[in-house]
Write an enzyme that holds these catalytic residues in place. Structure first.
Site, short mmCIF file in Angstrom:
data_model
loop_
_atom_site.label_atom_id
_atom_site.label_comp_id
_atom_site.label_asym_id
_atom_site.label_seq_id
_atom_site.Cartn_x
_atom_site.Cartn_y
_atom_site.Cartn_z
N HIS A 284 0.85 -1.16 0.06
CA HIS A 284 0.20 -0.06 0.03
C HIS A 284 1.18 1.15 0.19
CE1 HIS A 284 -3.73 -2.43 1.20
NE2 HIS A 284 -2.77 -3.04 1.87
N ARG B 166 0.02 4.28 -0.93
CA ARG B 166 -0.73 5.31 -0.44
C ARG B 166 -1.10 6.61 -1.66
NH1 ARG B 166 -2.99 2.01 3.19
NH2 ARG B 166 -1.91 1.90 5.19
N LYS C 75 -8.86 -6.48 -6.69
CA LYS C 75 -8.89 -6.91 -5.36
C LYS C 75 -10.27 -6.65 -4.78
CE LYS C 75 -7.34 -7.06 -1.30
NZ LYS C 75 -6.30 -6.37 -0.31
N HIS D 211 -9.45 -10.26 0.35
CA HIS D 211 -9.36 -10.29 1.87
C HIS D 211 -10.55 -11.03 2.62
CE1 HIS D 211 -8.34 -7.55 5.16
NE2 HIS D 211 -9.13 -8.42 5.55
N HIS E 241 -2.92 -12.54 2.44
CA HIS E 241 -2.57 -12.40 4.08
C HIS E 241 -3.29 -13.39 4.83
CE1 HIS E 241 -5.83 -9.82 3.84
NE2 HIS E 241 -5.30 -8.83 3.82
N ASP F 29 2.54 -6.67 2.66
CA ASP F 29 1.42 -6.19 3.11
C ASP F 29 1.87 -4.80 3.76
OD1 ASP F 29 -1.32 -5.09 3.35
OD2 ASP F 29 -1.84 -6.63 4.91
N GLY G 100 -2.53 -1.77 10.33
CA GLY G 100 -1.69 -2.04 9.23
C GLY G 100 -0.24 -1.82 9.80
O1 DOR Z 1 -3.95 -4.08 8.35
C1 DOR Z 1 -4.20 -3.75 7.22
N1 DOR Z 1 -3.82 -2.66 6.72
N2 DOR Z 1 -4.91 -4.57 6.31
C2 DOR Z 1 -5.80 -4.25 5.44
O2 DOR Z 1 -6.50 -4.90 4.86
C3 DOR Z 1 -5.53 -2.77 4.72
C4 DOR Z 1 -4.21 -2.39 5.38
C5 DOR Z 1 -4.23 -0.76 5.11
O3 DOR Z 1 -4.35 -0.32 3.95
O4 DOR Z 1 -3.75 -0.02 5.87
ZN ZN Z 2 -3.14 -5.28 2.23
#
Ligand code: DOR
Ligand code: ZN
Length: 425
Positions: free
Chosen positions: A63, A65, A144, A173, A225, A291, A308
């Site tokens: 991610h 961002r 996704k 997920h 995951h 992840d 996350g």
């Molecule tokens: O812990 C997580 N963070 N799981 C997710 O599915 C999304 C991710 C996030 O984007 O921060």
């Molecule tokens: Zn993820």
């Protein structure tokens, strides 16, 4: 004409064994793998005796961002962090702002990443209720499916997508929304200890079963995951793909006491027994991923902490140390961190050290000891759950696209070198 580089006396890690040979690199590709007396002349020759050469890692789940959440990370800092960690290709998730669920937003994200990325990348397209026509127009690395976010498809949406798409990868997920909502009524979401009582092993296992009951046609499921050994076994037996991530392999609920909300992740950390069970199930696993999900320290310390943790830069370092601990082999890293993702997603020029493939290589000094410190990492988020871990084995240098990109911790390249990779499946 001399080639760009010859790397002499390498121990080359491949999924089926370690080969002792030299590697000639030219124009971004691996031109030749042979004994050193068969090597062409090179502009630069590097003797790597004693060093392990891994394929550049492909992290199939990050991610970064961008766009919209760039206070946490952006494609430049995320890909820089990846490169320092020996990750030379990433697949980026769609839960950005806006969500990557239309062609327009997909193209915008691609353009931003092309400008900024240090490494090669591809992008997931996000499934949303009502965007099936948009999904059909795209040729993303995968689609996704989140089941529980507002405005995002549940099992019925997955079913509808499977009946109108062909030969695609559906990354899911798997945590059952109904089970989690029922658990939420009994527990407070704000309490760090409750997180695992809401996002239970049952929520994952039941969701896996429900998803496997959906008719997929020619599409393949890629379970992101997975956090329990039973889910790994079920998915493997059903002939679909299993992904494990570093947090579930290296942390368990026992770490939550010390890490508090910094250990909050979805799916939640499970028991120590589950963690050890995941290590035992590696032969059933298709890929390892990070992840990489950076959030700011201030967000993690707030009253509504997001889930996350970052990890793209600590991915290979933790696994290299694990080889030295006897938990897995170099050949496992070659399969789980590179070749597996290359095969599943159709990254045909990547993931294995062979003639003709992209020269994305990680040189490892397996004897060097060091300590993980946030101050040395490159993510914008400014923390790691692995602060202070003492590791054996260190990345010495990284070749990306045939160029020496990192040499003994020194950055020799610029942002914008990374290319968008079109999947060939
Ligand atoms: O812990 C997580 N963070 N799981 C997710 O599915 C999304 C991710 C996030 O984007 O921060
Ligand atoms: Zn993820």
């Amino acid at each position: 004409m001399a080639v760009d580089f010859v790397l002499e006396n390498c121990k080359i890690a491949k999924p089926n064994g370690i080969i002792e040979a030299s590697i000639a690199i030219n124009n971004g590709r691996i031109q030749k793998i042979a004994l050193s007396d068969a090597m062409p002349k090179a502009e630069k020759t590097i003797n790597l005796s004693e060093k392990i050469v891994l394929p550049g890692a492909i992290d199939p789940h990050v991610h970064f961002r961008e766009p919209g959440l760039t206070e946490k990370e952006d494609f430049e800092t995320g890909s820089l962090s990846a490169l320092f960690g020996g990750v030379t290709t990433v697949l980026d998730m769609p839960n950005t702002k806006p969500f990557t669920g239309s062609m327009q937003d997909f193209e915008n994200k691609k353009a931003l990443a092309e400008e900024k990325s240090y490494i090669d990348f591809s992008l997931y397209f996000g499934a949303m209720d009502g965007n099936i026509w948009e999904m059909k127009k795209a040729n993303p690395i995968g689609y996704k499916f989140y089941l529980d976010h507002p405005n995002i498809v549940g099992y019925s949406g997955l079913k509808a997508a499977a009946s109108s798409l062909e030969n695609k990868i559906f990354a899911v997920h798997a945590e059952d929304p109904d089970i989690m909502h029922a658990n939420l009524k009994k527990n407070s979401a704000a309490d760090p200890k409750s997180h695992g009582k809401i996002r239970t092993a049952e929520a994952e296992n039941e969701s896996v079963k429900a998803i496997l009951n959906i008719e997929m046609g020619s599409n393949k499921l890629y379970f992101c995951h997975l956090s329990t050994p039973s889910a790994v076994k079920t998915v493997h037996e059903a002939g679909h793909f299993t992904e494990l991530i570093i947090p579930h392999l290296f942390l368990s609920r026992e770490n939550s006491a010390e890490l508090g909300n910094f250990a909050r992740i979805n799916p939640s950390l499970k028991t120590e027994e589950d963690r050890l069970g995941l290590w035992k199930s590696l032969s059933l696993v298709s890929t390892l991923a990070t992840d990489h999900a950076p959030h700011l320290i201030s967000e993690k310390e707030s009253t509504s902490p997001p889930s996350g943790m970052p990890g793209v830069e600590t991915f290979l370092p933790l696994l290299i140390d694990s080889v030295n601990k006897g938990l897995l082999d170099w050949t496992d890293i070659a399969r789980l961190c590179s070749a597996g993702a290359s095969n599943i997603f159709g990254l045909v020029n990547k993931g294995i050290i062979e003639e003709g493939k992209d020269a994305d290589l990680v040189i490892v000094d397996r004897k060097k000891s060091w300590e993980l410190k946030t101050s040395k990492l490159h993510s914008k988020c400014g923390w790691t759950p692995f602060e202070g871990r003492k590791l054996n084995g260190k990345i010495d240098s990284v070749f990306f696209g045939g160029k020496l990109a990192i040499d003994k911790g020194k950055l020799l390249t610029k942002p914008g070198q990374g290319k968008y990779i079109v999947p060939e499946r």
